[in-house]
Design an enzyme around this catalytic site. Structure first.
Site, short mmCIF file in Angstrom:
data_model
loop_
_atom_site.label_atom_id
_atom_site.label_comp_id
_atom_site.label_asym_id
_atom_site.label_seq_id
_atom_site.Cartn_x
_atom_site.Cartn_y
_atom_site.Cartn_z
N HIS A 21 0.57 11.96 -5.23
CA HIS A 21 0.07 13.07 -4.41
C HIS A 21 1.18 14.00 -3.93
CE1 HIS A 21 -3.66 11.00 -4.71
NE2 HIS A 21 -3.26 9.97 -3.96
N ASP A 43 8.90 9.58 -13.51
CA ASP A 43 7.91 8.71 -12.86
C ASP A 43 7.84 7.37 -13.59
OD1 ASP A 43 5.29 7.50 -12.03
OD2 ASP A 43 5.15 9.36 -10.90
N CYS A 53 -8.17 6.13 -2.90
CA CYS A 53 -9.27 6.01 -1.94
C CYS A 53 -10.62 5.90 -2.63
CB CYS A 53 -9.27 7.21 -0.99
SG CYS A 53 -9.25 8.80 -1.83
N ALA A 119 9.81 11.37 -4.19
CA ALA A 119 8.39 11.18 -3.90
C ALA A 119 7.97 9.82 -4.45
CB ALA A 119 7.56 12.30 -4.53
N LYS A 141 -3.57 -1.02 -5.77
CA LYS A 141 -2.78 0.17 -5.47
C LYS A 141 -2.95 1.22 -6.55
CE LYS A 141 0.72 2.68 -3.81
NZ LYS A 141 0.58 3.53 -2.62
N TYR A 169 -8.41 -0.27 6.22
CA TYR A 169 -9.34 0.55 5.45
C TYR A 169 -9.60 -0.01 4.05
CZ TYR A 169 -9.54 4.68 8.56
OH TYR A 169 -9.78 5.56 9.59
N GLY A 254 -1.34 -4.63 3.37
CA GLY A 254 -0.54 -3.52 3.85
C GLY A 254 0.39 -2.96 2.80
#
Length: 455
Positions: A21, A43, A53, A119, A141, A169, A254
């Site tokens: 993101h 990356d 999400c 990032a 993840k 969440y 977490g």
């Protein structure tokens, strides 16, 4: 941004490490606004911009493909002019020489930069307890993680009992997802309630009752001690208070910042995240850090904080990119606005809860109100909405808000996010010009009434 700067065509080589993101936002900002720059991307993954999400929706078959959970691709960024290197791991930074060391497809090389944007995101926490390497203990993840879970569920129809470790969440969303698939779900957490960082007890109790009504077993205040296995696969989770049958275990305990790169070169936050200023500059000249690997200024506390959200990541990428290209802008700070929807119970939050304020040493008051969304004369489904507004005692400035309902009142949290950012008092909220039409709300709506009744 400055049109004059764009027209000058100033050349700079900007390396971006990581392209989810925050990285994607930075890359697009540079490519769309500063045509003279060379953008090189490294990356470790094979894909970018995965909306994690939506992972629970995919696993729970509320959506039937993960393809829509991407909003950018390496090919798309390359078409815009970026030089994209996937399967590439950056292992070292030399700020003096302005170089990085990177391994691409197994070959190590050195590359130089004028500006460097880190990032690197975050990594899931792995519990270092016996049996953690058994099969069917799953991290959640990446796209690959979700795909693996789905493939195992399809290939192993004997998976009936699922233990979800973690009641934040992600854990709550995945507990719902597996229950929707007809699995027996146990959700474990060491905390004494679910989602304690996001909501106060009044609201977490609502969600707990909602989940229990859908046969999800919630076990709180329990620490995992070990995993038991049979034929190499997990078969049970053992806590300090009980043993739970498990054909699959989801580890959602977490995340931590993926910020090992650079080591002692950088100033650090308490959790080892890169410490940055409001331009997302690190302590090293011409190096920026964005997204889940860095800090943000929290307007609700007035301090630097670590708030890992995709929305925050995107904004940090935009701000850092402009600064890297010579346009000086600063972040406005964040409030941590977020939300969740489980079995149609919608809960949104921003800023500080009462519990979080106490932990931060901030003396607050709060006001609660509950009412239907629309006037009673409206002959339509008309759910109740519960609201809490949290404000500082000394100056009555709003520092937090929480709402819950089966009605989609989620847009209200954006107003409170702005209120926290702009230091609006609870008394100004009480006199705020909010429109009324019976199709939408009440003349004395729950926001106004909560503020008017604040002591």
């Amino acid at each position: 941004m400055s049109e004059a700067y764009k027209e000058e065509g100033i050349m700079a080589k900007i390396i971006v490490v990581g392209s989810n993101h925050a990285g994607t936002a930075a890359i697009n900002t540079i490519l769309d606004n500063y045509k003279g720059n060379e953008v090189v991307v490294y990356d470790k993954n094979t894909n970018i911009s995965f909306l994690g999400c939506g992972m629970a929706l995919w696993i729970g078959q509320q959506i039937h493909s993960g393809d829509g959970l991407f909003y950018a691709s390496p090919e798309g960024l390359a078409a815009k002019g970026a030089k994209i290197h996937m399967n590439a791991e950056v292992t070292a930074i030399n700020p003096t020489k302005k170089t990085i060391t990177v391994t691409v497809d197994g070959v190590e090389k050195e590359d130089s930069y004028d500006k460097l944007i880190l990032a690197t995101g975050s990594n899931p926490v792995v519990l270092p307890v016996p049996g953690h390497d058994l099969e069917n203990i799953q991290l959640v993840k990446l796209y690959q993680n979700a795909k693996e879970v789905i493939e195992k569920l399809q290939a192993q129809p004997d998976i009936k009992d699922v233990v979800v470790m973690g009641a934040g969440y992600i854990g709550v969303e995945l507990a719902e997802a597996f229950e929707r698939l007809g699995k027996h779900v146990v959700m474990l957490d060491m905390a004494d309630r679910i989602m304690p960082r996001n909501f106060d007890v009044k609201f977490t109790d609502m969600m707990m009752e909602n989940m229990k009504a859908h046969n999800i077993e919630i076990r709180l205040g329990e620490g995992v001690q070990k995993f038991e296995g049979k034929d190499g696969k997990v078969c049970a989770v053992v806590t300090d208070k009980g043993t739970y049958k498990a054909d699959m275990v989801i580890s959602a305990v977490g995340f931590k910042p993926n910020s090992a790169l650079g080591g002692d070169l950088f100033a650090r936050f308490a959790n080892n995240a890169y410490l940055t200023n409001n331009k997302f500059e690190t302590s090293q000249k011409d190096i920026y850090a964005i997204g889940d690997c860095t800090t943000e200024f929290d307007n609700s506390t007035g301090k630097e904080s670590y708030i890992a959200l995709a929305t925050n990541a995107v904004r940090s990428g935009v701000v850092a990119a402009h600064n890297a290209c010579g346009t000086a802008i600063e972040s406005l700070g964040v409030q941590g606005a977020s939300g969740i929807c489980i079995y149609n119970l919608k809960m949104v939050t921003v800023g500080l809860t009462v519990a979080a304020a106490a932990k931060a040493g901030i003396e607050v008051s709060y006001t609660d109100f509950e009412d239907t969304q629309k006037p009673a004369f409206m002959e339509v489904e008309n759910p109740k909405v519960s609201i809490r507004i949290v404000y500082r005692k000394n100056d009555r400035v709003v520092v937090g808000a929480q709402l819950a309902s089966t009605y989609d009142m989620s847009a209200q949290i954006n107003m409170f996010s702005l209120a926290i950012q702009e230091k609006v008092t609870i008394d100004r909220i009480a006199l705020l010009d909010l429109f009324f039409m019976p199709h939408f709300n009440q003349p004395y709506n729950y926001v106004t009434m909560a503020a008017l009744t604040a002591k």
